[in-house]
Design an enzyme around this catalytic site. Structure first.
Site, mmCIF file in Angstrom:
data_model
loop_
_atom_site.group_PDB
_atom_site.id
_atom_site.type_symbol
_atom_site.label_atom_id
_atom_site.label_comp_id
_atom_site.label_asym_id
_atom_site.label_seq_id
_atom_site.Cartn_x
_atom_site.Cartn_y
_atom_site.Cartn_z
ATOM 1 N N HIS A 7 -10.938 7.442 -10.150
ATOM 2 C CA HIS A 7 -9.562 7.900 -9.898
ATOM 3 C C HIS A 7 -8.675 7.766 -11.138
ATOM 4 C CE1 HIS A 7 -9.234 9.091 -5.735
ATOM 5 N NE2 HIS A 7 -9.720 7.951 -5.265
ATOM 6 N N PRO A 64 -6.274 -2.657 4.234
ATOM 7 C CA PRO A 64 -6.728 -1.568 5.121
ATOM 8 C C PRO A 64 -7.719 -0.581 4.503
ATOM 9 C CG PRO A 64 -4.497 -1.142 4.347
ATOM 10 C CD PRO A 64 -4.861 -2.512 3.864
ATOM 11 N N GLN A 86 0.037 4.693 -1.008
ATOM 12 C CA GLN A 86 -0.503 6.003 -0.626
ATOM 13 C C GLN A 86 -0.596 6.094 0.892
ATOM 14 O OE1 GLN A 86 -4.492 6.859 -2.005
ATOM 15 N NE2 GLN A 86 -4.108 9.031 -2.142
ATOM 16 N N GLN A 110 0.874 -1.173 0.000
ATOM 17 C CA GLN A 110 0.000 0.000 0.000
ATOM 18 C C GLN A 110 0.910 1.221 0.000
ATOM 19 O OE1 GLN A 110 -3.202 0.893 -0.311
ATOM 20 N NE2 GLN A 110 -2.548 3.000 0.007
ATOM 21 N N GLU A 132 -9.725 13.243 -4.055
ATOM 22 C CA GLU A 132 -10.886 12.511 -3.522
ATOM 23 C C GLU A 132 -12.225 13.210 -3.753
ATOM 24 O OE1 GLU A 132 -10.679 9.474 -2.833
ATOM 25 O OE2 GLU A 132 -8.520 9.243 -2.521
ATOM 26 N N TYR A 159 -13.302 14.088 1.002
ATOM 27 C CA TYR A 159 -14.251 13.326 0.191
ATOM 28 C C TYR A 159 -15.595 14.050 0.076
ATOM 29 C CZ TYR A 159 -11.207 9.210 0.630
ATOM 30 O OH TYR A 159 -10.153 8.344 0.573
ATOM 31 N N ASP A 210 -1.796 11.238 6.547
ATOM 32 C CA ASP A 210 -2.982 10.470 6.925
ATOM 33 C C ASP A 210 -3.996 11.309 7.706
ATOM 34 O OD1 ASP A 210 -2.874 7.972 5.884
ATOM 35 O OD2 ASP A 210 -2.911 6.962 7.827
ATOM 36 N N GLY A 242 -11.066 0.273 1.561
ATOM 37 C CA GLY A 242 -12.112 -0.276 0.718
ATOM 38 C C GLY A 242 -11.510 -0.598 -0.635
ATOM 39 N N GLY A 243 -10.841 0.394 -1.179
ATOM 40 C CA GLY A 243 -10.187 0.205 -2.465
ATOM 41 C C GLY A 243 -9.016 1.142 -2.605
ATOM 42 N N MET A 244 -8.117 0.786 -3.500
ATOM 43 C CA MET A 244 -6.970 1.645 -3.797
ATOM 44 C C MET A 244 -6.778 1.633 -5.303
ATOM 45 S SD MET A 244 -4.559 3.631 -2.775
ATOM 46 C CE MET A 244 -3.637 4.476 -4.071
ATOM 47 N N GLU A 245 -6.722 2.836 -5.851
ATOM 48 C CA GLU A 245 -6.813 3.025 -7.299
ATOM 49 C C GLU A 245 -5.514 2.780 -8.059
ATOM 50 O OE1 GLU A 245 -6.989 5.293 -4.875
ATOM 51 O OE2 GLU A 245 -6.131 7.219 -5.448
ATOM 52 N N HIS A 257 -15.880 4.359 -7.731
ATOM 53 C CA HIS A 257 -14.974 5.323 -7.101
ATOM 54 C C HIS A 257 -13.529 5.104 -7.570
ATOM 55 C CE1 HIS A 257 -13.566 7.948 -3.740
ATOM 56 N NE2 HIS A 257 -12.498 7.157 -3.832
ATOM 57 N N GLU A 258 -13.058 3.883 -7.441
ATOM 58 C CA GLU A 258 -11.657 3.624 -7.816
ATOM 59 C C GLU A 258 -11.448 3.839 -9.318
ATOM 60 O OE1 GLU A 258 -9.974 3.716 -5.301
ATOM 61 O OE2 GLU A 258 -11.442 3.058 -3.824
HETATM 62 N N1 BES Z 1 -7.185 6.481 -2.506
HETATM 63 C C1 BES Z 1 -8.139 6.076 -1.547
HETATM 64 C C2 BES Z 1 -7.564 5.266 -0.419
HETATM 65 C C3 BES Z 1 -6.483 5.978 0.359
HETATM 66 C C4 BES Z 1 -6.638 7.278 0.754
HETATM 67 C C5 BES Z 1 -5.338 5.303 0.695
HETATM 68 C C6 BES Z 1 -5.627 7.893 1.454
HETATM 69 C C7 BES Z 1 -4.331 5.927 1.398
HETATM 70 C C8 BES Z 1 -4.473 7.223 1.776
HETATM 71 C C9 BES Z 1 -9.282 5.268 -2.180
HETATM 72 O O1 BES Z 1 -9.623 5.705 -3.440
HETATM 73 C C10 BES Z 1 -10.500 5.466 -1.332
HETATM 74 O O2 BES Z 1 -10.944 6.572 -1.237
HETATM 75 N N2 BES Z 1 -11.014 4.404 -0.739
HETATM 76 C C11 BES Z 1 -12.201 4.436 0.081
HETATM 77 C C12 BES Z 1 -13.390 3.957 -0.676
HETATM 78 C C13 BES Z 1 -14.261 4.968 -1.254
HETATM 79 C C14 BES Z 1 -15.486 4.334 -1.870
HETATM 80 C C15 BES Z 1 -14.617 6.129 -0.407
HETATM 81 C C16 BES Z 1 -12.014 3.466 1.225
HETATM 82 O O3 BES Z 1 -10.963 2.849 1.317
HETATM 83 O O4 BES Z 1 -12.912 3.327 2.036
HETATM 84 ZN ZN ZN Z 2 -10.573 7.592 -3.347
#
Ligand code: BES
Ligand code: ZN
Length: 617
Positions: A313, A280, A155, A153, A332, A397, A389, A282-285, A309-310
């Site tokens: 991105h 950790p 990001q 991971q 975001e 978002y 973080d 939901g998704g990572m793009e 969502h992903e």
């Molecule tokens: N890029 C993010 C995940 C992220 C953000 C990783 C900051 C590390 C640091 C990803 O696109 C994301 O926003 N995931 C969300 C899901 C979304 C549907 C809101 C999640 O993980 O919940």
């Molecule tokens: Zn995102």
């Protein structure tokens, strides 16, 4: 005479263009607080990675070679954290290097001596057990429970913990990689990927479009591929492939409707890998290969907005990238807006508005939580000296979304869509900060049509401006009435919930009156068995309410514990641990956390360590 002048003119042009080639102007990167690199001096442009993934000692070892654009520098600085640097070469010859002071957030600057003609550097290195990007999983932690698994991971600033690199989102590189893994396993990256296993565990990758370092990603496991269309498909462990393939079967339609909105998909392939539940996020793009949690596989496709969502991105984030983590809302906020538009195009306004309303409530709760630090509710942040973080919350978002939706409603959808399309086109494969975005917005939308809008208030002030778009959902109003009726009559009328979608259930559970009685929860659980819901989202919000209202029926305490031990998705587990803490049940939380922590990726563990003031020693 004229002829001579012409020839002379051409000659001058030729010479000047030649000399330009020799001294390529280096683009000017802005100061940024989360990287030691000095890209205006010397910057990486391409990486060749050659690594060995060793599951026995849980170490990655190998070399990262870079082509560099060198502005006559005597040093190039990379970011590194918890890496062992074994040797460094410049243009193929050993060179001197040093590691600067360690910073808790940023790690160490790796300072490499070069000369002004150096074009290439190679770093020989290995990871350590402190690495924060990698999670090494035992077979027991996977779906099939036979082979181990590894995922990265990157990001926001974790790529430097598995590759020494200039780890700023402003940097863009292409890359090739050679990855050696045990022969029973397959390796995949944010690059052109294999569809079947090789016999010797050797994999080669190519990413020919320049991406930011936080998007370099690797997963290794006993996985298979199943196509959905000629450009979309699923990677997952054997026992998950069919389920995932069914759940995400609309992926091709999502790509097509995204393209219809904001232009051609730039990355050729859009695949998703379903990871083990400790992932950790939901998704990572990750470009070409989104990493996803298995918790969105509900069996009824009800949580697939995560894929939208992903996918979004691929434009906002991967194509047009936030220049610094202070501008994270550009990644975001735009992505949530785009996600809602894809969901609306495919499934209609009702579904999109329910999703938006859920986000609106998240935002309300986030802002309430920042009562003591309203600064944190600004879109443009100042994270210098902090972990990026800290900025990764509902403000970027959902306030980001609300800003864009309000803007859309003010200028009209047609003009807004034209504007967004041109925004993506103009800034493709480059980075943008908030100030540049505001200038672009003013010039290409607001001034163009003489529209006044309080952009600065939205972006640079705390809280939510008065002109916010009102997001309403008839479906949710009905849900709210249903709650009132159940509570007033002390009875559950199951007919009123007939045909409810996941979003309606989530809204139902999250909007119980604050003084709801335990008897009411018992009654609701008896009717709907929410404690044993197979939908992770509904279960999660129900567990939160059970903790809030001291509900212990239906063996829910054991269920909550199981959930927290199995799932590592930060948003889910932190919601539940926060509920324990808010209700003065931190001891109960710690008792579970002691058992669960070793299953969590570092980003989840760090968040929960802080939340529960967990003593690591
Ligand atoms: N890029 C993010 C995940 C992220 C953000 C990783 C900051 C590390 C640091 C990803 O696109 C994301 O926003 N995931 C969300 C899901 C979304 C549907 C809101 C999640 O993980 O919940
Ligand atoms: Zn995102």
């Amino acid at each position: 005479m004229k002829k001579i002048a012409l020839v002379l003119g051409c000659l001058i042009l030729l010479i000047s263009s030649c000399s330009k080639k020799q001294h390529k102007p280096i683009p000017s990167y802005i100061e940024e607080p989360h990287s030691f690199s000095q890209p205006n001096e010397a910057v990486i442009t391409h990486m060749d990675l050659d690594i060995n993934v060793n599951f026995d000692n849980e170490i990655i070892q190998g070399k990262a070679s870079y082509l560099i654009e060198n502005n006559e520098a005597s040093q190039i600085i990379l970011d590194s954290k918890f890496l062992t640097i074994e040797n460094v070469q410049a243009d193929g010859k050993d060179t001197t290097f040093s590691l600067g002071n360690f910073d808790e957030q940023l790690g160490n600057p790796l300072k490499i001596d070069i000369n002004k003609s150096t074009k290439q550097i190679t770093v020989f290195y290995k990871t350590t057990h402190k690495t924060e990007a990698l999670q090494w999983l035992k077979p027991q932690q996977t779906a099939d429970k036979v082979h181990p698994f590894l995922f990265t991971q990157g990001q926001a600033i974790l790529t430097r913990t598995w590759i020494p690199i200039q780890d700023s989102p402003q940097i863009r590189i292409t890359y090739n990689a050679k990855v050696h893994v045990p022969s029973q396993l397959m390796a995949v990256m944010s690059a052109e990927n294999p569809k079947t296993k090789t016999s010797d565990g050797h994999y080669t990758f190519k990413m020919t479009q320049p991406i930011s370092p936080y998007l370099i990603a690797l997963a290794v496991g006993d996985i298979e591929y199943k196509a959905i269309s000629n450009r979309t498909g699923i990677y997952a462990e054997k026992s998950m492939v069919e389920k995932a393939h069914y759940e995400f079967s609309d992926m091709e339609n999502m790509v097509a409707s995204a393209e219809a909105l904001y232009g051609t998909y730039a990355w050729e392939q859009f695949d998703v890998i379903v990871l083990p539940p400790s992932f950790p996020f939901g998704g990572m793009e990750n470009p070409r290969l989104t990493f996803a949690t298995p918790t969105v596989i509900a069996g009824d496709k009800s949580l697939t907005s995560l894929i939208a969502h992903e996918l979004a991105h691929s434009w906002s984030g991967n194509l047009v990238t936030n220049a610094t983590w202070d501008d994270f809302w550009l990644n975001e906020g735009f992505t949530v807006y785009f996600e809602m538009r894809i969901m609306e195009a495919l499934y209609g306004k009702d579904r999109a508005n329910m999703l938006a309303r859920i986000g609106r409530q998240d935002l309300e709760e986030e802002i309430a939580g920042f009562k003591e630090s309203p600064e944190d509710t600004k879109l443009k942040l100042n994270l210098k000296g902090r972990n990026p973080d800290d900025g990764m919350n509902s403000i970027a978002y959902d306030k980001g979304y609300l800003f864009l939706r309000t803007l859309e409603e003010t200028v009209g959808r047609e003009k807004f869509d034209t504007f967004l399309k041109s925004y993506f086109k103009k800034h493709a494969f480059s980075t943008i900060n908030t100030e540049k975005f505001v200038a672009f917005l003013n010039k290409n939308l607001l001034e163009k049509y003489s529209i006044t809008f309080n952009t600065d208030e939205w972006i640079y002030n705390a809280g939510i401006p008065d002109n916010q778009a009102i997001i309403s959902s008839d479906k949710f109003e009905t849900v709210e009435k249903t709650i009132q009726q159940f509570v007033k009559t002390n009875m559950v009328d199951e007919a009123l919930t007939k045909g409810w979608t996941t979003q309606e259930w989530v809204h139902f559970v999250r909007n119980f009156p604050s003084d709801i009685k335990t008897e009411h929860l018992t009654m609701i659980d008896a009717a709907f068995n929410l404690t044993n819901s197979n939908n992770s989202y509904i279960a999660m919000v129900w567990y939160e309410q059970a903790i809030n209202h001291d509900y212990h029926g239906n063996n829910i305490d054991a269920k909550i514990e199981d959930f927290l031990i199995k799932v590592g998705r930060r948003w889910y587990v932190s919601t539940i641990y926060k509920a324990f803490k808010r209700n003065n049940k931190t001891d109960a939380a710690l008792a579970i956390y002691n058992k669960a922590r070793s299953n969590y990726h570092s980003v989840t563990a760090n968040t929960i360590d802080d939340l529960l003031a967990f003593n690591k020693d």
